[in-house]
Design an enzyme around this catalytic site. Structure first.
Site, PDB file in Angstrom:
ATOM      1  N   ASN A   8      12.665  -1.000  -7.563  1.00 27.10           N
ATOM      2  CA  ASN A   8      11.942  -0.365  -6.457  1.00 27.10           C
ATOM      3  C   ASN A   8      12.185  -1.179  -5.184  1.00 27.10           C
ATOM      4  O   ASN A   8      11.644  -2.271  -5.021  1.00 27.10           O
ATOM      5  CB  ASN A   8      10.439  -0.335  -6.808  1.00 27.10           C
ATOM      6  CG  ASN A   8       9.597   0.265  -5.704  1.00 27.10           C
ATOM      7  OD1 ASN A   8      10.128   0.805  -4.729  1.00 27.10           O
ATOM      8  ND2 ASN A   8       8.282   0.182  -5.862  1.00 27.10           N
ATOM      9  N   LYS A  10      11.247  -0.442  -2.310  1.00 25.52           N
ATOM     10  CA  LYS A  10      10.112  -0.272  -1.395  1.00 25.52           C
ATOM     11  C   LYS A  10      10.626   0.054   0.011  1.00 25.52           C
ATOM     12  O   LYS A  10      11.645   0.718   0.155  1.00 25.52           O
ATOM     13  CB  LYS A  10       9.209  -1.507  -1.434  1.00 25.52           C
ATOM     14  CG  LYS A  10       8.760  -1.815  -2.871  1.00 25.52           C
ATOM     15  CD  LYS A  10       7.621  -2.787  -2.950  1.00 25.52           C
ATOM     16  CE  LYS A  10       7.190  -2.974  -4.409  1.00 25.52           C
ATOM     17  NZ  LYS A  10       6.027  -3.825  -4.577  1.00 25.52           N
ATOM     18  N   HIS A  95       2.168   5.004  -6.836  1.00 27.55           N
ATOM     19  CA  HIS A  95       2.245   3.537  -6.792  1.00 27.55           C
ATOM     20  C   HIS A  95       1.010   3.000  -6.063  1.00 27.55           C
ATOM     21  O   HIS A  95       0.520   3.637  -5.110  1.00 27.55           O
ATOM     22  CB  HIS A  95       3.524   3.123  -6.062  1.00 27.55           C
ATOM     23  CG  HIS A  95       3.812   1.648  -6.173  1.00 27.55           C
ATOM     24  ND1 HIS A  95       3.152   0.720  -5.407  1.00 27.55           N
ATOM     25  CD2 HIS A  95       4.658   0.962  -6.965  1.00 27.55           C
ATOM     26  CE1 HIS A  95       3.597  -0.485  -5.728  1.00 27.55           C
ATOM     27  NE2 HIS A  95       4.505  -0.370  -6.669  1.00 27.55           N
ATOM     28  N   GLU A 158       0.473  -0.857 -13.898  1.00 26.54           N
ATOM     29  CA  GLU A 158       0.694  -1.921 -12.921  1.00 26.54           C
ATOM     30  C   GLU A 158      -0.637  -2.540 -12.508  1.00 26.54           C
ATOM     31  O   GLU A 158      -1.318  -2.006 -11.616  1.00 26.54           O
ATOM     32  CB  GLU A 158       1.377  -1.344 -11.680  1.00 26.54           C
ATOM     33  CG  GLU A 158       2.789  -0.872 -11.946  1.00 26.54           C
ATOM     34  CD  GLU A 158       3.651  -1.049 -10.717  1.00 26.54           C
ATOM     35  OE1 GLU A 158       4.658  -1.749 -10.823  1.00 26.54           O
ATOM     36  OE2 GLU A 158       3.314  -0.520  -9.651  1.00 26.54           O
ATOM     37  N   GLY A 164       3.596  -8.103  -6.849  1.00 25.68           N
ATOM     38  CA  GLY A 164       4.035  -8.910  -5.722  1.00 25.68           C
ATOM     39  C   GLY A 164       3.410 -10.290  -5.654  1.00 25.68           C
ATOM     40  O   GLY A 164       3.566 -10.999  -4.664  1.00 25.68           O
ATOM     41  N   SER A 195       5.444  -8.346 -10.981  1.00 23.06           N
ATOM     42  CA  SER A 195       6.066  -9.671 -11.049  1.00 23.06           C
ATOM     43  C   SER A 195       7.021  -9.847 -12.227  1.00 23.06           C
ATOM     44  O   SER A 195       7.104 -10.925 -12.819  1.00 23.06           O
ATOM     45  CB  SER A 195       4.999 -10.764 -11.056  1.00 23.06           C
ATOM     46  OG  SER A 195       4.269 -10.743  -9.848  1.00 23.06           O
ATOM     47  N   GLY A 214       9.902  -4.974  -8.394  1.00 26.90           N
ATOM     48  CA  GLY A 214       9.882  -4.960  -6.936  1.00 26.90           C
ATOM     49  C   GLY A 214      10.596  -6.174  -6.369  1.00 26.90           C
ATOM     50  O   GLY A 214      11.803  -6.139  -6.082  1.00 26.90           O
TER      51      GLY A 214
HETATM   52  P1  PGA Z   1       6.698  -6.767  -7.928  1.00 26.11           P
HETATM   53  O1  PGA Z   1       6.460  -5.247  -7.572  1.00 26.11           O
HETATM   54  O2  PGA Z   1       7.792  -6.819  -8.950  1.00 26.11           O
HETATM   55  O3  PGA Z   1       7.043  -7.412  -6.642  1.00 26.11           O
HETATM   56  O4  PGA Z   1       5.415  -7.274  -8.496  1.00 26.11           O
HETATM   57  C1  PGA Z   1       6.316  -4.321  -8.594  1.00 26.11           C
HETATM   58  C2  PGA Z   1       5.916  -3.004  -8.048  1.00 26.11           C
HETATM   59  O5  PGA Z   1       5.301  -2.956  -6.972  1.00 26.11           O
HETATM   60  O6  PGA Z   1       6.216  -1.973  -8.649  1.00 26.11           O
END
Ligand code: PGA
Length: 231
Positions: A8, A10, A95, A158, A164, A195, A214
């Site tokens: 993703n 983003k 999301h 999630e 994040g 993460s 992400g």
């Molecule tokens: P992250 O994001 O891997 O940075 O935790 C995951 C997501 O938002 O789907």
């Protein structure tokens, strides 16, 4: 079942950066025989170019959102009909960032799931615990017969605290939660997101049907590192 790894991106990058990202990852996938499906969810403006780049490769395409409406007068919205011919396999829907920053409701997300299925795109429906019950209720309202579509929907668990944050969640409670989500929504597939990186991806692939990535997917190099780590 082959596990799904979703990158993703983003709201990051420009066209050139995304092209380079895709080319690097495609080259890696070409040279390594992995038993996974890798899919890229880029920002919308890059889909048409990426649809050309991924043709005949092992990388597939996803969208990060979808309009809850059919084609029509909804300025700024990207509807399922507009995605025809772009080879989109998956849609990340609901999301937590969409729910938080764009005030998406369970009802809207349920409608997006409907539009996604109508467009022949597999919805990856993201939920965190607070939405477990209300999201299912909204799906029942929109679909009436949820049981006839549920097998075409993949859930993504999630936990907000893990997104994040660099604080990946413990696998044991995640495993329990994925099982709970599968039996509650009566779906076949449940992925984990939050993460995920090269150091923990195998833990999550072991207990779930895939991962949504992400931070570790933002740069092609670190996404390739993650793919390389997959056993
Ligand atoms: P992250 O994001 O891997 O940075 O935790 C995951 C997501 O938002 O789907």
């Amino acid at each position: 079942m082959t596990k799904l790894i979703v990158a993703n991106l983003k709201s990051n990058h420009n066209l050139k950066m995304v092209e380079d990202w895709a080319k690097q990852v495609i080259e890696f996938l070409d040279q390594n025989d992995l038993n996974i499906l890798a899919t890229l969810a880029p920002p919308f403006p890059f889909l048409a170019r990426l649809a050309e780049i991924i043709q005949g490769t092992k990388l597939s395409l996803a969208v990060q959102d979808l309009s809850p409406y059919k084609a029509g007068s909804y300025t700024g919205a990207v509807c399922g009909e507009s995605l025809e011919g772009l080879n989109i396999d998956y849609a990340v829907l609901g999301h937590s960032e969409r729910r938080h920053y764009f005030n998406e409701t369970d009802q809207e997300v349920a409608l997006k799931v409907k539009r996604s299925l109508q467009a022949g795109i597999t919805p990856l429906l993201c939920v965190d615990e607070p939405f477990l019950e209300s999201q299912l209720k909204a799906l029942h309202e929109v679909f009436i017969d949820w049981s006839s579509v549920r097998m075409q929907v993949a859930m993504v668990y999630e936990p907000l605290t893990a997104i994040g944050s660099g604080q990946a969640a413990q696998t044991k409670p995640i495993q329990e939660m994925l099982e709970q989500i599968k039996s509650y929504y009566k779906v076949e597939m449940a992925l984990y997101g939050g993460s995920v990186d090269a150091s923990n991806v195998n833990d999550y692939l072991e207990i779930g049907d895939g991962v949504l990535v992400g931070t570790a997917a933002k740069r092609a190099e670190s996404f390739i590192e993650l793919l390389r780590a997959v056993k």
